[in-house]
Design a protein around this motif. Sequence first.
Motif, mmCIF file in Angstrom:
data_model
loop_
_atom_site.group_PDB
_atom_site.id
_atom_site.type_symbol
_atom_site.label_atom_id
_atom_site.label_comp_id
_atom_site.label_asym_id
_atom_site.label_seq_id
_atom_site.Cartn_x
_atom_site.Cartn_y
_atom_site.Cartn_z
ATOM 1 N N GLN A 242 149.220 7.028 21.369
ATOM 2 C CA GLN A 242 148.994 8.373 21.880
ATOM 3 C C GLN A 242 148.423 8.241 23.283
ATOM 4 O OE1 GLN A 242 149.051 11.670 20.286
ATOM 5 N NE2 GLN A 242 148.584 12.343 22.358
ATOM 6 N N PHE B 17 129.814 0.626 30.914
ATOM 7 C CA PHE B 17 128.775 0.469 29.890
ATOM 8 C C PHE B 17 129.284 -0.069 28.564
ATOM 9 C CE2 PHE B 17 127.618 4.480 32.238
ATOM 10 C CZ PHE B 17 126.821 3.836 33.166
ATOM 11 N N LEU C 31 129.005 11.534 36.648
ATOM 12 C CA LEU C 31 128.689 12.381 35.493
ATOM 13 C C LEU C 31 129.474 13.678 35.553
ATOM 14 C CD1 LEU C 31 127.065 13.037 32.996
ATOM 15 C CD2 LEU C 31 125.202 13.834 34.461
ATOM 16 N N LEU D 124 135.977 15.245 30.077
ATOM 17 C CA LEU D 124 135.728 15.579 28.671
ATOM 18 C C LEU D 124 136.260 16.966 28.347
ATOM 19 C CD1 LEU D 124 134.438 14.817 25.996
ATOM 20 C CD2 LEU D 124 132.288 15.782 26.838
ATOM 21 N N ARG E 211 139.226 17.933 25.712
ATOM 22 C CA ARG E 211 139.048 18.863 24.604
ATOM 23 C C ARG E 211 140.075 19.982 24.627
ATOM 24 N NH1 ARG E 211 132.418 18.976 24.181
ATOM 25 N NH2 ARG E 211 132.348 17.384 22.561
ATOM 26 N N MET F 124 142.908 18.503 23.050
ATOM 27 C CA MET F 124 142.764 18.424 21.596
ATOM 28 C C MET F 124 143.212 19.711 20.929
ATOM 29 S SD MET F 124 139.073 16.554 21.224
ATOM 30 C CE MET F 124 138.976 16.833 19.463
ATOM 31 N N VAL G 15 136.401 20.813 18.520
ATOM 32 C CA VAL G 15 136.666 19.689 19.426
ATOM 33 C C VAL G 15 135.510 18.707 19.493
ATOM 34 C CG1 VAL G 15 138.296 20.976 20.838
ATOM 35 C CG2 VAL G 15 135.875 21.012 21.418
ATOM 36 N N GLY G 16 134.453 19.007 18.777
ATOM 37 C CA GLY G 16 133.345 18.070 18.763
ATOM 38 C C GLY G 16 132.329 18.423 17.701
ATOM 39 N N LEU H 155 125.291 10.044 31.685
ATOM 40 C CA LEU H 155 126.619 9.513 31.983
ATOM 41 C C LEU H 155 127.081 8.597 30.860
ATOM 42 C CD1 LEU H 155 129.025 9.097 33.816
ATOM 43 C CD2 LEU H 155 127.741 7.340 35.049
ATOM 44 N N ARG H 156 126.156 7.741 30.444
ATOM 45 C CA ARG H 156 126.448 6.837 29.345
ATOM 46 C C ARG H 156 126.875 7.624 28.108
ATOM 47 N NH1 ARG H 156 124.020 1.315 28.498
ATOM 48 N NH2 ARG H 156 123.397 1.389 30.680
ATOM 49 N N ALA I 54 127.975 10.714 28.008
ATOM 50 C CA ALA I 54 129.233 11.433 28.237
ATOM 51 C C ALA I 54 130.425 10.500 28.071
ATOM 52 C CB ALA I 54 129.230 12.052 29.636
ATOM 53 N N MET I 55 130.281 9.275 28.552
ATOM 54 C CA MET I 55 131.368 8.309 28.402
ATOM 55 C C MET I 55 131.647 8.039 26.927
ATOM 56 S SD MET I 55 132.533 7.478 31.420
ATOM 57 C CE MET I 55 132.628 6.136 32.594
ATOM 58 N N THR J 106 130.969 10.081 24.444
ATOM 59 C CA THR J 106 131.573 11.283 23.870
ATOM 60 C C THR J 106 133.049 11.353 24.210
ATOM 61 O OG1 THR J 106 129.471 12.425 24.187
ATOM 62 C CG2 THR J 106 131.391 13.796 23.721
ATOM 63 N N LEU J 107 133.362 10.954 25.433
ATOM 64 C CA LEU J 107 134.761 10.978 25.856
ATOM 65 C C LEU J 107 135.596 10.002 25.027
ATOM 66 C CD1 LEU J 107 136.889 11.993 27.821
ATOM 67 C CD2 LEU J 107 136.216 10.167 29.389
ATOM 68 N N THR J 108 135.062 8.819 24.832
ATOM 69 C CA THR J 108 135.775 7.828 24.028
ATOM 70 C C THR J 108 136.011 8.345 22.619
ATOM 71 O OG1 THR J 108 134.964 5.928 25.294
ATOM 72 C CG2 THR J 108 135.595 5.525 23.001
ATOM 73 N N ALA K 59 136.145 11.514 21.725
ATOM 74 C CA ALA K 59 137.122 12.602 21.796
ATOM 75 C C ALA K 59 138.531 12.031 21.840
ATOM 76 C CB ALA K 59 136.869 13.468 23.021
ATOM 77 N N ARG K 60 138.694 10.904 22.513
ATOM 78 C CA ARG K 60 140.032 10.329 22.641
ATOM 79 C C ARG K 60 140.489 9.676 21.358
ATOM 80 N NH1 ARG K 60 139.734 8.081 28.887
ATOM 81 N NH2 ARG K 60 140.717 9.953 29.773
ATOM 82 N N ARG K 61 139.553 9.106 20.630
ATOM 83 C CA ARG K 61 139.910 8.565 19.323
ATOM 84 C C ARG K 61 140.392 9.709 18.440
ATOM 85 N NH1 ARG K 61 136.315 4.525 18.400
ATOM 86 N NH2 ARG K 61 134.653 6.082 18.540
ATOM 87 N N TRP K 62 139.703 10.799 18.549
ATOM 88 C CA TRP K 62 140.023 11.999 17.799
ATOM 89 C C TRP K 62 141.433 12.504 18.168
ATOM 90 C CZ3 TRP K 62 135.310 15.592 16.939
ATOM 91 C CH2 TRP K 62 135.602 16.596 16.020
ATOM 92 N N MET K 63 141.753 12.414 19.454
ATOM 93 C CA MET K 63 143.070 12.853 19.916
ATOM 94 C C MET K 63 144.183 12.053 19.259
ATOM 95 S SD MET K 63 142.389 13.394 23.977
ATOM 96 C CE MET K 63 144.123 13.627 24.352
ATOM 97 N N LEU K 64 143.942 10.757 19.140
ATOM 98 C CA LEU K 64 144.935 9.905 18.490
ATOM 99 C C LEU K 64 145.176 10.378 17.073
ATOM 100 C CD1 LEU K 64 146.689 7.337 18.407
ATOM 101 C CD2 LEU K 64 144.644 6.035 17.841
#
Lengths: 218, 218
Positions: free
Chosen positions: A67, A82, A121, A128, A132, A135, B69-70, B121-122, B124-125, B127-129, B131-136
């Motif tokens: 995907q 990170f 950020l 993000l 979403r 999504m 979405v979260g 930032l950490r 958010a990154m 959370t983004l990861t 969210a993307r797993r979720w997208m898959l």
Amino acid sequence: MACAAREVAVCASFTDGALSALHAIGRRRTLHAGQVLIWAGDPSSVCANLVSGVLKVVREDLDGRTQIVGLLFPGDFVGELFVEQASETVIALVDADLCLYSRRALEPALTAQPGAEALLLRQAMGTLTEARRWMLMLGRRHAPEKVAAFLLDMHRRLGTGDQVELPMGRGAVGEILGLTIETVSRQMTALKSAGLIALPGGRQVRLLDPAGLARIAG
Amino acid sequence: MACAAREVAVCASFTDGALSALHAIGRRRTLHAGQVLIWAGDPSSVCANLVSGVLKVVREDLDGRTQIVGLLFPGDFVGELFVEQASETVIALVDADLCLYSRRALEPALTAQPGAEALLLRQAMGTLTEARRWMLMLGRRHAPEKVAAFLLDMHRRLGTGDQVELPMGRGAVGEILGLTIETVSRQMTALKSAGLIALPGGRQVRLLDPAGLARIAG
DNA sequence: CGGAGCGTTGAGACTTTTCAACTTCCGTGG
DNA sequence: CCACGGAAGTTGAAAAGTCTCAACGCTCCG
């Protein structure tokens, strides 16, 4: 030093002086269409600013289903900070230019540079939000809506006049929308038959009736 | 000053002194199950740290179709920075405690506090990861896989022993997985019939065969 | 000319949704 | 104490949507 991304990317938060320091750790690189920048599973060792071109961010199942979870456009930040291991593969959809940084060198530089993290950020929050929105589309929309929305989105980003050249083939469109290549093809044909778009050939798409598309996109 | 989130949330990056300043602009609030913290479309005026409980982040179509979405768990940051208008509705799934901040007051405080933006930032990154797993999952998986993966995920986060109390009903599970309530129900029944889970009642789920679930989840 | 890659089209199988009825659980009020 | 009513969950059958498999067309390039 001419850099097309000077004003849009992380660099924009750097003073000219600090920018030199950044340049000391960065290097330019050109990626040809199809080339892989980062492999999922490899150590997360590089980050970059995308200067020109379009990249795709891909996640993969254990079963091999894939995907596309993100598209990157000029100015976007590339890579995963990170974390020690990349979880996403990044591939150029079309020829692309990047400012490449080693993650080990970049992370301290960001800390040292006030404002840089704030800028990242801000960008991460935007990414993000976009993820979403995506999504919602993946989970709740039918094929016709997905395709229509996708075409409008691509046109907004890359369009010239009423025309867009998609930076990917039908297969990748399917990977973006969570559809098969055949379904994408059928929907495109349906939109063409309905007079909403024209397909002049290749990856070109003309939006003959954007309002109609928007109505379908919902 | 006792705060259960002192060590996990943004606060963790603050010295005790600076934390006082933060407390000066923040206030505690309890949210009951079902209560709305933020309405999509309203001005984005509040942010928060979640201290206890579970919140859902919901996006809505023009047509009224909704997608979660979260999910937010203790320690997570709540709200949208740097934008004037909220695009997501945030609702408590179960009773929750928060540290609430006005966005106008928080944003400058973050800038003044070195490390705070890095921490966000950490997060958010991450959370983004996620969210993307979720997208898959939304784009590429079938109902049985979605439900099995969801149960494993909830158990990992909220489970005690081999049991979990889901913080939401079938309807919300459907909103998370991009399925209808009926499909969720059928899949749960199927998992029960297959002997992989037990449904002792209410929102309780016992994972009788986590390995089997993982096999289905793919 | 032949082959590879990409896109299109068709038909049938499969999955999920939709619509509708029915059950269960609970709290309330008679 | 039990009947009632509403919310949540379950189940069934038919309809709709998408995928799978397969064939075919087109274009580019060796």
